[in-house]
Motif scaffolding. Sequence first.
Motif, PDB file in Angstrom:
ATOM      1  N   ASN A 103       0.803  -1.231   0.000  1.00  0.00           N
ATOM      2  CA  ASN A 103       0.000   0.000   0.000  1.00  0.00           C
ATOM      3  C   ASN A 103       0.831   1.274   0.000  1.00  0.00           C
ATOM      4  N   ILE A 104       2.146   1.156  -0.024  1.00  0.00           N
ATOM      5  CA  ILE A 104       3.008   2.351  -0.004  1.00  0.00           C
ATOM      6  C   ILE A 104       2.669   3.330  -1.137  1.00  0.00           C
ATOM      7  N   THR A 107       0.308   5.998  -0.242  1.00  0.00           N
ATOM      8  CA  THR A 107       0.624   6.953   0.821  1.00  0.00           C
ATOM      9  C   THR A 107       1.712   7.954   0.457  1.00  0.00           C
TER      10      THR A 107
END
Length: 271
Positions: A103-104, A107
């Motif tokens: 999920n980096i 973000t």
Amino acid sequence: MAFSNILPRQINYVKYIMLTLSMAFVFIMLVMPLSVILHEAFKHGLLSYIAALNNKFTLHALKLTLLTAFTAVFCNTVFGLYAAWALTRFQHKYNRLLSAVINIPFTISPVIAGLIFSMTFGRSGWVHPLLEIIHIKLLFTITAVILVTIFVTLPFIIQTVMPVLIARGIQEEEAASLMGADGFTIFRKITFPHIKWPLFYGIILCAARAMGEFGAVSVVSGHLQEKTNTLPLLIEILYNDFQMSDAFAVSTILVFLALLLLLLKSFIAAK
């Protein structure tokens, strides 16, 4: 006046106020900007609009945008299905860590993603000496554009498929396995029918994000005309050169593609 008579009236007031505010927000943030794009695109007539779209730079940017989006969707579909399956069907102490790492791209800024790619594979990057040995150049190439697009769109398919796999559990798959079905048959006849609509939904989100990606692509592309420029980069170049009409004309391509994907998304969401 009884409280029970006042409450429904207050609820109606709140409902109309919220609807009005929502419609005003949508009008200001979406309808007005889209209207401006269409107005400016056709400001000098249909022939000027067609000429802007028929430009060799526009056609090349469109082809590269579609190629990048298709490649990113294909790679992320394969990896997304594999990762979602692995994270939901095999329990491991590093599952949460792996899920967080995937999920980096959600973000961090796409510009930072581009800088990371540049600092890794560029001339000052630690991978560059290895690439020189095998005579591969990544930075400022189509390959770099595709790779950073794959990176920024990585989580979309995983995040749409994983909740369904978790909700369905593994009972049906285990039963099929005990009855002698092989892995591919289990996926084709049991797993895929449950995840097909979330998967298509994720593919649409991934394609929309890939076609509109600007920040990461801008860092690694080098802005080379007829080589690494995608539609968003071409729009920026035309805008900075004060070719407003052409910039808005090219923008309509992305608008129409986005509307097409939005229609598909609405169709799939209704399933």
